[in-house]
Design an enzyme around this catalytic site. Structure first.
Site, PDB file in Angstrom:
ATOM      1  N   ILE A  12       0.842  -1.204   0.000  1.00  0.00           N
ATOM      2  CA  ILE A  12       0.000   0.000   0.000  1.00  0.00           C
ATOM      3  C   ILE A  12       0.881   1.258   0.000  1.00  0.00           C
ATOM      4  CG2 ILE A  12      -1.923   1.184   1.132  1.00  0.00           C
ATOM      5  CD1 ILE A  12      -2.522  -1.524   2.586  1.00  0.00           C
ATOM      6  N   ASN A  35       9.723  -6.871   4.447  1.00  0.00           N
ATOM      7  CA  ASN A  35       8.698  -7.500   3.610  1.00  0.00           C
ATOM      8  C   ASN A  35       8.575  -6.800   2.263  1.00  0.00           C
ATOM      9  OD1 ASN A  35       6.746  -9.544   3.272  1.00  0.00           O
ATOM     10  ND2 ASN A  35       5.087  -8.106   3.698  1.00  0.00           N
ATOM     11  N   LYS A  84       2.034  -7.702   9.424  1.00  0.00           N
ATOM     12  CA  LYS A  84       0.584  -7.755   9.173  1.00  0.00           C
ATOM     13  C   LYS A  84      -0.008  -9.162   9.047  1.00  0.00           C
ATOM     14  CE  LYS A  84       0.885  -7.609   4.158  1.00  0.00           C
ATOM     15  NZ  LYS A  84       0.307  -7.225   2.909  1.00  0.00           N
ATOM     16  N   SER A 124      -7.142  -0.781  10.583  1.00  0.00           N
ATOM     17  CA  SER A 124      -7.713  -1.911   9.849  1.00  0.00           C
ATOM     18  C   SER A 124      -9.142  -2.177  10.289  1.00  0.00           C
ATOM     19  CB  SER A 124      -6.860  -3.159  10.139  1.00  0.00           C
ATOM     20  OG  SER A 124      -7.513  -4.320   9.693  1.00  0.00           O
ATOM     21  N   TYR A 148      -2.106  -9.264  16.132  1.00  0.00           N
ATOM     22  CA  TYR A 148      -2.037  -8.252  15.068  1.00  0.00           C
ATOM     23  C   TYR A 148      -3.162  -7.230  15.242  1.00  0.00           C
ATOM     24  CZ  TYR A 148      -2.873  -5.921  10.671  1.00  0.00           C
ATOM     25  OH  TYR A 148      -3.111  -4.942   9.741  1.00  0.00           O
ATOM     26  N   LYS A 152      -3.328  -2.882  16.249  1.00  0.00           N
ATOM     27  CA  LYS A 152      -4.078  -1.788  15.593  1.00  0.00           C
ATOM     28  C   LYS A 152      -5.002  -1.115  16.603  1.00  0.00           C
ATOM     29  CE  LYS A 152      -2.264  -2.354  11.548  1.00  0.00           C
ATOM     30  NZ  LYS A 152      -1.193  -1.441  11.166  1.00  0.00           N
ATOM     31  N   PHE A 177     -10.416  -1.719   4.584  1.00  0.00           N
ATOM     32  CA  PHE A 177     -11.095  -3.004   4.461  1.00  0.00           C
ATOM     33  C   PHE A 177     -10.136  -3.960   3.747  1.00  0.00           C
ATOM     34  CE2 PHE A 177     -15.066  -2.734   6.726  1.00  0.00           C
ATOM     35  CZ  PHE A 177     -14.865  -1.475   7.275  1.00  0.00           C
ATOM     36  N   ASN A 178     -10.483  -4.579   2.625  1.00  0.00           N
ATOM     37  CA  ASN A 178      -9.564  -5.586   2.054  1.00  0.00           C
ATOM     38  C   ASN A 178      -8.904  -5.065   0.780  1.00  0.00           C
ATOM     39  OD1 ASN A 178     -11.407  -7.069   3.892  1.00  0.00           O
ATOM     40  ND2 ASN A 178     -10.271  -8.846   3.202  1.00  0.00           N
ATOM     41  N   ARG A 230     -16.561  -9.987   1.824  1.00  0.00           N
ATOM     42  CA  ARG A 230     -15.636  -8.928   2.237  1.00  0.00           C
ATOM     43  C   ARG A 230     -15.797  -7.714   1.331  1.00  0.00           C
ATOM     44  NH1 ARG A 230     -15.600 -12.066   5.654  1.00  0.00           N
ATOM     45  NH2 ARG A 230     -13.894 -13.061   6.774  1.00  0.00           N
ATOM     46  N   GLY A 293     -11.500 -17.777  13.459  1.00  0.00           N
ATOM     47  CA  GLY A 293     -11.402 -16.324  13.584  1.00  0.00           C
ATOM     48  C   GLY A 293     -12.088 -15.546  12.467  1.00  0.00           C
TER      49      GLY A 293
HETATM   50  P1  NAD Z   1       3.501  -4.620   3.437  1.00  0.00           P
HETATM   51  O1  NAD Z   1       4.099  -5.682   4.294  1.00  0.00           O
HETATM   52  O2  NAD Z   1       3.511  -4.790   1.964  1.00  0.00           O
HETATM   53  O3  NAD Z   1       4.188  -3.204   3.784  1.00  0.00           O
HETATM   54  C1  NAD Z   1       4.670  -2.898   5.059  1.00  0.00           C
HETATM   55  C2  NAD Z   1       6.093  -2.382   4.892  1.00  0.00           C
HETATM   56  O4  NAD Z   1       6.606  -2.042   6.193  1.00  0.00           O
HETATM   57  C3  NAD Z   1       7.040  -3.425   4.309  1.00  0.00           C
HETATM   58  O5  NAD Z   1       7.729  -2.872   3.196  1.00  0.00           O
HETATM   59  C4  NAD Z   1       8.022  -3.751   5.455  1.00  0.00           C
HETATM   60  O6  NAD Z   1       9.305  -4.033   4.962  1.00  0.00           O
HETATM   61  C5  NAD Z   1       7.948  -2.486   6.277  1.00  0.00           C
HETATM   62  N1  NAD Z   1       8.237  -2.631   7.710  1.00  0.00           N
HETATM   63  C6  NAD Z   1       7.720  -3.521   8.592  1.00  0.00           C
HETATM   64  N2  NAD Z   1       8.228  -3.325   9.826  1.00  0.00           N
HETATM   65  C7  NAD Z   1       9.079  -2.261   9.722  1.00  0.00           C
HETATM   66  C8  NAD Z   1       9.904  -1.574  10.642  1.00  0.00           C
HETATM   67  N3  NAD Z   1       9.988  -1.948  11.924  1.00  0.00           N
HETATM   68  N4  NAD Z   1      10.637  -0.533  10.205  1.00  0.00           N
HETATM   69  C9  NAD Z   1      10.584  -0.149   8.902  1.00  0.00           C
HETATM   70  N5  NAD Z   1       9.840  -0.781   7.987  1.00  0.00           N
HETATM   71  C10 NAD Z   1       9.088  -1.819   8.388  1.00  0.00           C
HETATM   72  O7  NAD Z   1       2.007  -4.390   3.979  1.00  0.00           O
HETATM   73  P2  NAD Z   1       0.814  -3.527   3.358  1.00  0.00           P
HETATM   74  O8  NAD Z   1      -0.230  -4.477   2.917  1.00  0.00           O
HETATM   75  O9  NAD Z   1       1.327  -2.518   2.428  1.00  0.00           O
HETATM   76  O10 NAD Z   1       0.283  -2.853   4.698  1.00  0.00           O
HETATM   77  C11 NAD Z   1       0.686  -1.563   5.097  1.00  0.00           C
HETATM   78  C12 NAD Z   1       0.020  -1.230   6.416  1.00  0.00           C
HETATM   79  O11 NAD Z   1      -1.390  -1.319   6.272  1.00  0.00           O
HETATM   80  C13 NAD Z   1       0.398  -2.183   7.557  1.00  0.00           C
HETATM   81  O12 NAD Z   1       0.525  -1.429   8.750  1.00  0.00           O
HETATM   82  C14 NAD Z   1      -0.801  -3.100   7.640  1.00  0.00           C
HETATM   83  O13 NAD Z   1      -0.973  -3.619   8.942  1.00  0.00           O
HETATM   84  C15 NAD Z   1      -1.930  -2.163   7.273  1.00  0.00           C
HETATM   85  N6  NAD Z   1      -3.104  -2.860   6.719  1.00  0.00           N
HETATM   86  C16 NAD Z   1      -2.945  -3.705   5.660  1.00  0.00           C
HETATM   87  C17 NAD Z   1      -4.041  -4.376   5.153  1.00  0.00           C
HETATM   88  C18 NAD Z   1      -3.898  -5.351   4.018  1.00  0.00           C
HETATM   89  O14 NAD Z   1      -4.787  -6.188   3.852  1.00  0.00           O
HETATM   90  N7  NAD Z   1      -2.852  -5.291   3.212  1.00  0.00           N
HETATM   91  C19 NAD Z   1      -5.310  -4.168   5.715  1.00  0.00           C
HETATM   92  C20 NAD Z   1      -5.439  -3.281   6.785  1.00  0.00           C
HETATM   93  C21 NAD Z   1      -4.315  -2.631   7.282  1.00  0.00           C
HETATM   94  C1  WQD Z   2     -11.028 -13.078   2.733  1.00  0.00           C
HETATM   95  C2  WQD Z   2     -12.070 -14.185   2.588  1.00  0.00           C
HETATM   96  C3  WQD Z   2     -11.619 -16.115   3.970  1.00  0.00           C
HETATM   97  C4  WQD Z   2      -7.970 -17.342   1.899  1.00  0.00           C
HETATM   98  C5  WQD Z   2      -7.339 -10.155   6.506  1.00  0.00           C
HETATM   99  C6  WQD Z   2      -6.962  -9.762   7.913  1.00  0.00           C
HETATM  100  C7  WQD Z   2      -7.398  -8.352   8.185  1.00  0.00           C
HETATM  101  C8  WQD Z   2      -6.892  -7.388   7.099  1.00  0.00           C
HETATM  102  C9  WQD Z   2      -7.154  -7.893   5.717  1.00  0.00           C
HETATM  103  C10 WQD Z   2      -4.884  -6.336   7.806  1.00  0.00           C
HETATM  104  C11 WQD Z   2     -12.457 -14.822   3.929  1.00  0.00           C
HETATM  105  C12 WQD Z   2     -11.555 -16.472   2.489  1.00  0.00           C
HETATM  106  C13 WQD Z   2      -9.110 -16.669   2.294  1.00  0.00           C
HETATM  107  C14 WQD Z   2      -8.101 -18.635   1.290  1.00  0.00           C
HETATM  108  C15 WQD Z   2     -10.491 -18.447   1.501  1.00  0.00           C
HETATM  109  N1  WQD Z   2      -5.474  -7.217   7.158  1.00  0.00           N
HETATM  110  N2  WQD Z   2     -10.347 -17.224   2.105  1.00  0.00           N
HETATM  111  N3  WQD Z   2      -9.356 -19.127   1.125  1.00  0.00           N
HETATM  112  O1  WQD Z   2      -9.502 -12.431   6.628  1.00  0.00           O
HETATM  113  O2  WQD Z   2     -10.979 -10.653   5.532  1.00  0.00           O
HETATM  114  O3  WQD Z   2      -8.749 -10.045   6.353  1.00  0.00           O
HETATM  115  O4  WQD Z   2      -6.704  -9.255   5.592  1.00  0.00           O
HETATM  116  O5  WQD Z   2      -5.325  -5.557   8.581  1.00  0.00           O
HETATM  117  O6  WQD Z   2      -6.908  -8.031   9.448  1.00  0.00           O
HETATM  118  O7  WQD Z   2      -7.605 -10.644   8.834  1.00  0.00           O
HETATM  119  O8  WQD Z   2      -8.907 -11.433   4.338  1.00  0.00           O
HETATM  120  O9  WQD Z   2      -8.101 -12.336   2.208  1.00  0.00           O
HETATM  121  O10 WQD Z   2      -7.559 -13.589   4.335  1.00  0.00           O
HETATM  122  O11 WQD Z   2      -9.908 -13.577   3.488  1.00  0.00           O
HETATM  123  O12 WQD Z   2     -11.602 -18.965   1.338  1.00  0.00           O
HETATM  124  O13 WQD Z   2      -7.109 -19.277   0.942  1.00  0.00           O
HETATM  125  O14 WQD Z   2     -11.507 -15.246   1.811  1.00  0.00           O
HETATM  126  O15 WQD Z   2     -12.217 -17.138   4.706  1.00  0.00           O
HETATM  127  O16 WQD Z   2     -13.830 -15.134   3.848  1.00  0.00           O
HETATM  128  P1  WQD Z   2      -9.622 -11.227   5.778  1.00  0.00           P
HETATM  129  P2  WQD Z   2      -8.516 -12.749   3.554  1.00  0.00           P
END
Ligand code: NAD
Ligand code: WQD
Length: 334
Positions: A12, A35, A84, A124, A148, A152, A177-178, A230, A293
């Site tokens: 992101i 990551n 994450k 999140s 995790y 948040k 969201f997702n 979702r 969960g």
């Molecule tokens: P990502 O893992 O692709 O990006 C996170 C980045 O942070 C990575 O490049 C990693 O190398 C870096 N990082 C981790 N710990 C660090 C540290 N201690 N110091 C410096 N860099 C560090 O994840 P993303 O999907 O881009 O998510 C970004 C943020 O959004 C995260 O905080 C995640 O929890 C939050 N978020 C993600 C989702 C999702 O589904 N992707 C949903 C809700 C919230």
């Molecule tokens: C989506 C749907 C699964 C994998 C997670 C984190 C949440 C947020 C976003 C960071 C669900 C189903 C999944 C598979 C499946 N991240 N599924 N087979 O669980 O909504 O959210 O990512 O903040 O905190 O919990 O996302 O993509 O894992 O699942 O059937 O192999 O897909 O059961 O219904 P989720 P997800």
């Protein structure tokens, strides 16, 4: 205006860095690469024609954070850096609490020292927990079911407390969201190492042949087709939401939680079919037991984002699948 983007080489963060550069901001990225990879900086440059300043730095490293603020006049911070993976957080909770919570506290202390008080935080939808009715509204009670999620939930509290104690702070807690999909150029996207935990990258790896089939976790939920629903949001829409949140933060004080979602629910099987249509590849799947969960349905109430940020998602799941597949094709040569 120079913006510090922590975690800016991640999924992101990289898309948001690109949107910031396109909008005329200067961007400094701090990422420890735990990551992500440094080539993402080149890709951001390819996409925008501008190169962000990059520090390979850990947010827990106070001296490194101080150096960034000393060497750059930072106007605001967008904070993505964090671990994450929900399942991993259950196995190594202390690592998650240290990285996500201690890291954020250190970052905020350095900001305070530098006189920078504008902060946009990656929260999140996971903070809505297991029992709220959909659509999830920002004033609903929050909780968590795994370490995790607690990072948040706790950080929302810590950051809110900071704005109460120091009213010069402005914090926007963005509840994503997702997020799925990829940049339309196919140059930025998400490609987790190993077997993905999340649905969209898992489907994408089945489509490329890297994995044989998708396990659908449960088809007996109280949803139209029995599979989990979702609110999938295109990562570019999400990135644009950060720019609107930044503008809001510059003009308001205090802490505000705001959902970033589309307000529309899509089931696992609907997403599979949308991906098949976008890629012309069939996705074999089997029905597997429910995943511990998981909730049946999760989608956002989008009114607050519309009202406070004037932000609405533009893309639908077909766009997300098209762009996500385009990224995989470019990356893997499929
Ligand atoms: P990502 O893992 O692709 O990006 C996170 C980045 O942070 C990575 O490049 C990693 O190398 C870096 N990082 C981790 N710990 C660090 C540290 N201690 N110091 C410096 N860099 C560090 O994840 P993303 O999907 O881009 O998510 C970004 C943020 O959004 C995260 O905080 C995640 O929890 C939050 N978020 C993600 C989702 C999702 O589904 N992707 C949903 C809700 C919230
Ligand atoms: C989506 C749907 C699964 C994998 C997670 C984190 C949440 C947020 C976003 C960071 C669900 C189903 C999944 C598979 C499946 N991240 N599924 N087979 O669980 O909504 O959210 O990512 O903040 O905190 O919990 O996302 O993509 O894992 O699942 O059937 O192999 O897909 O059961 O219904 P989720 P997800």
């Amino acid at each position: 205006m120079r913006i510090l983007v922590t975690g800016g080489t991640g999924f992101i963060g990289s898309h948001t860095a690109a949107e910031l550069l396109n909008a005329g901001y200067d961007v400094v990225i701090a990422d420890n690469l735990c990551n992500s990879s440094p080539e993402v900086i080149d890709r951001i440059q390819d996409v925008t024609g501008k190169r962000p300043v990059f520090y390979e730095a850990d947010i827990r490293d106070r001296a490194a954070m101080e150096r960034i603020f000393r060497e750059n006049e930072i106007g605001a911070v967008i904070h993505f850096a964090g671990l994450k993976a929900v399942g991993e957080s259950v196995q190594i909770p202390l690592t998650y609490y240290e990285n996500n919570i201690a890291g954020t506290v250190t970052l905020c202390q350095v900001m305070e020292q530098a006189g920078c008080h504008v902060f946009v935080f990656s929260s999140s939808a996971t903070v809505y927990g297991m029992t709220n009715p959909v659509p999830f509204r920002e004033d609903m009670p929050t909780s968590a079911t795994n370490p995790y999620g607690w990072t948040k939930r706790m950080l929302e509290q810590i950051l809110t407390d900071e704005t109460v104690a120091h009213p010069e702070w402005s914090v926007v807690l963005l509840r994503y969201f997702n997020p799925i999909g990829a940049h339309p150029s196919g140059l930025l996207g998400e490609n987790p190492n190993g077997i993905p935990n999340n649905l969209f990258p898992y489907i994408a790896k089945v489509a490329t042949g890297a994995l044989p089939r998708l396990n659908v976790f449960g088809n007996d939920y109280d949803t139209p087709d029995g599979t989990g629903v979702r609110d999938y949001i295109h990562v570019v829409d999400l990135a644009k939401g950060h720019l609107m949140a930044l503008e809001y933060a510059f003009n308001h004080k205090g802490a505000e939680a705001i959902n970033l979602g589309t307000g529309k629910g899509t089931s696992v099987l609907e997403l599979v079919h949308a991906f098949e249509k976008a890629s012309s590849v069939s996705i074999p799947y089997v029905i597997a037991p429910r995943r511990a969960g998981d909730i049946a349905t999760c989608y956002a109430d989008t009114e607050k984002a519309a009202k406070l940020l004037n932000w609405h998602a533009q893309f639908g799941v077909d766009d997300m699948c098209r762009d996500g597949w385009n990224y995989m094709v470019k990356r893997e040569g499929k």
